[in-house]
Write an enzyme that holds these catalytic residues in place. Structure first.
Site, PDB file in Angstrom:
ATOM      1  CD  GLU A 114      -2.540  -1.220   2.431  1.00 19.11           C
ATOM      2  OE1 GLU A 114      -2.664  -0.272   3.367  1.00 19.11           O
ATOM      3  OE2 GLU A 114      -4.130  -1.571   1.837  1.00 19.11           O
ATOM      4  CG  HIS A 125     -10.332   7.021   6.333  1.00 22.79           C
ATOM      5  ND1 HIS A 125     -10.810   6.437   5.695  1.00 22.79           N
ATOM      6  CD2 HIS A 125      -8.186   6.326   5.830  1.00 22.79           C
ATOM      7  CE1 HIS A 125     -10.369   5.599   5.804  1.00 22.79           C
ATOM      8  NE2 HIS A 125      -8.991   4.990   5.879  1.00 22.79           N
ATOM      9  NE  ARG A 154      -4.258   5.626   9.210  1.00 25.69           N
ATOM     10  CZ  ARG A 154      -5.509   4.798   7.861  1.00 25.69           C
ATOM     11  NH1 ARG A 154      -5.249   3.387   8.670  1.00 25.69           N
ATOM     12  NH2 ARG A 154      -6.288   4.980   7.111  1.00 25.69           N
ATOM     13  CG  HIS A 160     -10.358   7.185   2.082  1.00 25.64           C
ATOM     14  ND1 HIS A 160     -10.851   7.404   0.285  1.00 25.64           N
ATOM     15  CD2 HIS A 160      -9.356   6.053   1.705  1.00 25.64           C
ATOM     16  CE1 HIS A 160     -10.747   6.651  -0.731  1.00 25.64           C
ATOM     17  NE2 HIS A 160      -9.585   5.814   0.239  1.00 25.64           N
ATOM     18  NE  ARG A 212      -5.238   7.479   1.383  1.00 27.41           N
ATOM     19  CZ  ARG A 212      -5.735   6.476   2.345  1.00 27.41           C
ATOM     20  NH1 ARG A 212      -4.990   7.110   3.469  1.00 27.41           N
ATOM     21  NH2 ARG A 212      -5.806   5.276   2.075  1.00 27.41           N
TER      22      ARG A 212
HETATM   23  C1  LIG Z   1     -13.429   2.837   5.974  1.00 26.02           C
HETATM   24  C2  LIG Z   1     -11.992   2.157   6.997  1.00 26.02           C
HETATM   25  C3  LIG Z   1     -11.166   1.378   6.784  1.00 26.02           C
HETATM   26  C4  LIG Z   1     -10.148   1.764   7.117  1.00 26.02           C
HETATM   27  N1  LIG Z   1      -8.969   0.937   6.802  1.00 26.02           N
HETATM   28  C5  LIG Z   1      -7.808   0.398   7.646  1.00 26.02           C
HETATM   29  C6  LIG Z   1      -6.981  -0.850   6.912  1.00 26.02           C
HETATM   30  O1  LIG Z   1      -7.304  -1.348   6.211  1.00 26.02           O
HETATM   31  N2  LIG Z   1      -6.025  -0.681   8.476  1.00 26.02           N
HETATM   32  C7  LIG Z   1      -5.895   0.056   9.430  1.00 26.02           C
HETATM   33  O2  LIG Z   1      -4.667  -0.466   9.882  1.00 26.02           O
HETATM   34  N3  LIG Z   1      -6.601   0.617   9.718  1.00 26.02           N
HETATM   35  C8  LIG Z   1      -7.140   0.998   8.868  1.00 26.02           C
HETATM   36  N4  LIG Z   1      -9.166   1.732   9.439  1.00 26.02           N
HETATM   37  C9  LIG Z   1      -8.775   2.676  10.834  1.00 26.02           C
HETATM   38  C10 LIG Z   1      -8.437   1.015  11.765  1.00 26.02           C
HETATM   39  O3  LIG Z   1     -10.111   0.785  10.922  1.00 26.02           O
HETATM   40  C11 LIG Z   1      -8.830   2.444  12.965  1.00 26.02           C
HETATM   41  O4  LIG Z   1      -7.549   2.949  13.142  1.00 26.02           O
HETATM   42  C12 LIG Z   1      -9.287   1.363  14.231  1.00 26.02           C
HETATM   43  O5  LIG Z   1      -9.966  -0.246  13.601  1.00 26.02           O
HETATM   44  C13 LIG Z   1      -9.427   1.910  15.459  1.00 26.02           C
HETATM   45  O6  LIG Z   1      -9.888   0.779  16.585  1.00 26.02           O
HETATM   46  P1  LIG Z   1     -10.142   1.387  18.097  1.00 26.02           P
HETATM   47  O7  LIG Z   1     -10.038  -0.396  18.845  1.00 26.02           O
HETATM   48  O8  LIG Z   1      -9.245   2.600  18.298  1.00 26.02           O
HETATM   49  O9  LIG Z   1     -11.141   2.251  17.585  1.00 26.02           O
HETATM   50  P2  LIG Z   1     -13.022   1.085  17.247  1.00 26.02           P
HETATM   51  O10 LIG Z   1     -12.425   0.045  16.486  1.00 26.02           O
HETATM   52  O11 LIG Z   1     -14.037   2.669  16.299  1.00 26.02           O
HETATM   53  O12 LIG Z   1     -14.126   1.155  18.567  1.00 26.02           O
HETATM   54  C14 LIG Z   1     -14.511   2.196  19.202  1.00 26.02           C
HETATM   55  C15 LIG Z   1     -15.054   1.483  19.658  1.00 26.02           C
HETATM   56  O13 LIG Z   1     -15.644   2.326  21.212  1.00 26.02           O
HETATM   57  C16 LIG Z   1     -16.897   2.001  21.302  1.00 26.02           C
HETATM   58  N5  LIG Z   1     -17.567   3.669  22.043  1.00 26.02           N
HETATM   59  C17 LIG Z   1     -17.260   4.798  21.473  1.00 26.02           C
HETATM   60  N6  LIG Z   1     -17.721   5.993  22.202  1.00 26.02           N
HETATM   61  C18 LIG Z   1     -18.320   5.382  23.405  1.00 26.02           C
HETATM   62  C19 LIG Z   1     -18.678   5.324  24.446  1.00 26.02           C
HETATM   63  N7  LIG Z   1     -18.810   7.065  24.988  1.00 26.02           N
HETATM   64  N8  LIG Z   1     -19.037   5.103  25.919  1.00 26.02           N
HETATM   65  C20 LIG Z   1     -19.044   3.188  25.116  1.00 26.02           C
HETATM   66  N9  LIG Z   1     -17.777   2.641  24.103  1.00 26.02           N
HETATM   67  C21 LIG Z   1     -17.662   4.257  23.097  1.00 26.02           C
HETATM   68  C22 LIG Z   1     -17.606   1.810  19.710  1.00 26.02           C
HETATM   69  O14 LIG Z   1     -19.296   1.665  20.004  1.00 26.02           O
HETATM   70  C23 LIG Z   1     -16.837   0.990  19.592  1.00 26.02           C
HETATM   71  O15 LIG Z   1     -16.542  -0.935  20.153  1.00 26.02           O
HETATM   72  C24 LIG Z   1      -9.812   2.139   8.240  1.00 26.02           C
HETATM   73  C25 LIG Z   1     -11.154   3.028   9.253  1.00 26.02           C
HETATM   74  C26 LIG Z   1     -12.044   2.935   8.701  1.00 26.02           C
HETATM   75  C27 LIG Z   1     -13.146   3.994   8.957  1.00 26.02           C
END
Ligand SMILES: Cc1cc2nc3c(=O)[nH]c(=O)nc-3n(C[C@H](O)[C@H](O)[C@H](O)COP(=O)(O)OP(=O)(O)OC[C@H]3O[C@@H](n4cnc5c(N)ncnc54)[C@H](O)[C@@H]3O)c2cc1C
Length: 538
Positions: free
Chosen positions: A120, A351, A386, A244, A290
């Site tokens: 990528e 994004h 990032r 994005h 990008r």
């Molecule tokens: C479309 C898309 C494609 C992507 N592709 C990639 C990729 O290919 N590779 C890569 O490395 N990254 C990718 N990313 C980025 C990556 O997915 C995220 O940075 C990562 O998943 C974040 O994980 P996290 O556990 O920090 O948060 P999240 O996975 O967003 O989880 C957050 C959690 O917190 C909960 N929450 C939020 N606020 C509260 C609250 N006040 N009280 C209780 N619960 C709450 C939500 O319900 C959820 O369960 C992508 C993102 C998107 C949107």
């Protein structure tokens, strides 16, 4: 009886669930998620994959160098080395959990085969391991399945954390300030409870919903960042929001990405008149990186006052499009666009949140007993930009380190004070809930217009004036009416908007994702933007 956990994890994405699975089995763990476990996190929607050095020709130092280059001088080298060095062990762990990574079709089927790696943007080697083009769904499902089987983990869905409770705010406070619990709202019943915890972990994802257009699910409202700020934690590098370039522009498909591979395979960006425009911005035209493509689209949309531009791949055959982009073809067709016959309306979309709550290499924040992980945290890994597929890796690398730090912390006794009940005796039911919807829209529109991809001092000042007014209105509403999850998210969105604006105003240069017409140069010294909450902001 007040609930008490050894560890309360707020958020059930890659960061929160990886931590839950790495804590010792004797720990009582609560995982709170405001949405459903499958579908509401960014983790679930991740497409590309997870970066890790797995190929014999690749090296850790190459992955480190690529990450440092993408971050334009602002990455913390210790954080980068820590993350990259942990990647192969994390992939092994996921394989052991049964994560269905895609195998390389050319490898030996009898031995189970090697995993297929993609390359990528920014990576100088093939090092992105994936599960077809839906890695996040496979990852979230794998982690959820294992979490459900663990008898020491309680999963509490549809509950939204409101605010952290710190010991200094309690009547009989003694000793150093420590996070001792959280107020939560049950979205089904409207009940508000306090949950006590010896350690509390913010893993609530990013803040990309603060912009009108975003690739993120609805819950990405920066709750963890706002809660930590109100509790007294420093927040860093919030000006670096990654956009994005091409998200489908359609009211029903708020967050559907049109992969960059469409441009890679010959897709051409066009104005509504049908005129291609990217060659005016970069000699690589539609194949420019990008951030350049996102800035060019933003420039044309503002210059012409149009709502979107178009990405045209209709000159390729239907068979080619269907075989290269089966999901995009199908989803666009469902929404009324036959992309083999007409161009796709697209807009850039927020994004990824590079900044967040300041932590050390084990996820520890400025407040004892409080950790932050994943997209909520600022670990220093991403710097000013990032690199693709480093974010899921960051979630898991720091979650594993935090599990070890928490295990050691729990060996010490920590007093567990009785938490006061939520007091809503002074508030009434709202008589004008429409204000919340209006203000939501206003915050997201003003951030898009004034604090988006291209910034100026004047636009940032306009944004400051408006966000101050909105914050006063929201505080007034919050003080008088019963809360619901829309109001909580609005309050958090306004807080993160203010943090992004303040950070952008501090940076008098253009670096990585922060681009301003008033300071187009790069300063010789790279410095992180670190905001310190004043006592009155808490
Ligand atoms: C479309 C898309 C494609 C992507 N592709 C990639 C990729 O290919 N590779 C890569 O490395 N990254 C990718 N990313 C980025 C990556 O997915 C995220 O940075 C990562 O998943 C974040 O994980 P996290 O556990 O920090 O948060 P999240 O996975 O967003 O989880 C957050 C959690 O917190 C909960 N929450 C939020 N606020 C509260 C609250 N006040 N009280 C209780 N619960 C709450 C939500 O319900 C959820 O369960 C992508 C993102 C998107 C949107």
């Amino acid at each position: 009886m007040q609930k008490h956990y050894d560890v309360l994890i707020i958020g059930a994405g890659a960061a929160g669930l990886t931590l839950a699975l790495h804590l010792p089995k004797h720990c009582q763990v609560g995982v709170v998620s405001k949405g459903a476990l499958l579908g509401s996190s960014s983790t679930y929607w991740a497409q590309g994959g997870i970066s890790a050095v797995l190929d014999a020709d690749d090296t850790l130092s190459s992955h480190i160098d690529d990450t440092l280059n993408a971050g334009v001088g602002l990455c913390e080298p210790d954080s980068v080395a820590f993350t990259v060095e942990n990647a192969p062990a994390i992939i092994n762990w996921l394989v052991e959990l049964g994560m269905p990574f895609t195998r390389d079709p050319d490898s030996d089927a009898d031995t189970g085969g090697e995993f297929h790696l993609t390359r990528e943007g920014g990576h100088s080697h093939r090092r992105v391991i994936h599960a077809e083009d839906a890695t996040g769904k496979a990852l979230q499902t794998t982690l959820v399945n294992h979490t459900r089987l663990a008898s020491n983990i309680d999963i509490i869905e549809n509950v939204i954390a409101i605010d952290l409770i710190t010991s200094d705010k309690l009547k009989d406070s003694c000793g150093d300030k420590r996070c001792v619990g959280t107020y939560v709202l049950n979205r089904n019943t409207g009940d508000i409870d306090s949950i006590a915890s010896t350690t509390t972990v913010l893993a609530t994802g990013g803040a990309n919903k603060v912009y009108l257009y975003t690739s993120n699910p609805d819950g990405a409202s920066g709750d963890g960042i706002a809660m930590a700020w109100r509790a007294g934690c420093r927040v860093a590098n919030m000006e670096f929001m990654q956009f994005h370039p091409t998200c489908l522009y359609h009211p029903e498909a708020k967050s559907f990405l049109i992969s960059e591979a469409v441009r890679g395979e010959g897709g051409i960006l066009k104005l509504p008149s049908g005129e291609p425009f990217m060659q005016r911005f970069d000699p690589r035209a539609d194949l420019a990186p990008r951030d350049i493509v996102a800035r060019a689209i933003d420039h044309e949309m503002k210059r012409l006052g149009i709502d979107c531009v178009y990405l045209d791949i209709s000159h390729k055959s239907k068979a080619f499009i269907q075989s290269h982009f089966p999901n995009i073809y199908q989803r666009c067709l469902e929404l009324g666009y036959a992309i083999d016959q007409e161009p796709i309306p697209v807009v850039p979309a927020a994004h990824y949140t590079c900044g967040g709550v300041v932590t050390d290499l084990q996820g520890q924040t400025d407040i004892a007993g409080l950790y932050a992980l994943g997209e909520t945290a600022y670990t220093g890994l991403h710097g000013a930009n990032r690199m693709a597929s480093n974010s899921l890796l960051e979630c898991m690398a720091f979650a594993r380190a935090a599990a070890e730090a928490i295990r050691i912390e729990l060996q010490q006794p920590h007093p567990q004070p009785r938490l006061p009940a939520w007091d809503d005796s002074q508030v009434i039911d709202s008589d004008e809930a429409v204000v919340i919807a209006h203000n939501w829209h206003e915050v997201r529109r003003l951030m898009w217009n004034y604090v988006g991809i291209v910034r100026t001092d004047k636009r940032l000042q306009r944004a400051t004036n408006r966000i101050e007014l909105l914050q006063q209105e929201i505080a007034d509403y919050y003080g008088h009416f019963k809360i619901n999850s829309d109001l909580l998210e609005l309050r958090n969105l306004a807080t993160v908007a203010q943090l992004i604006i303040e950070s952008a105003k501090c940076r008098k240069e253009s670096r990585g994702l922060h681009y301003t017409l008033d300071y187009p140069h790069l300063n010789p010294e790279a410095e992180a933007t670190i905001l310190q909450p004043q006592p009155e902001t808490r």
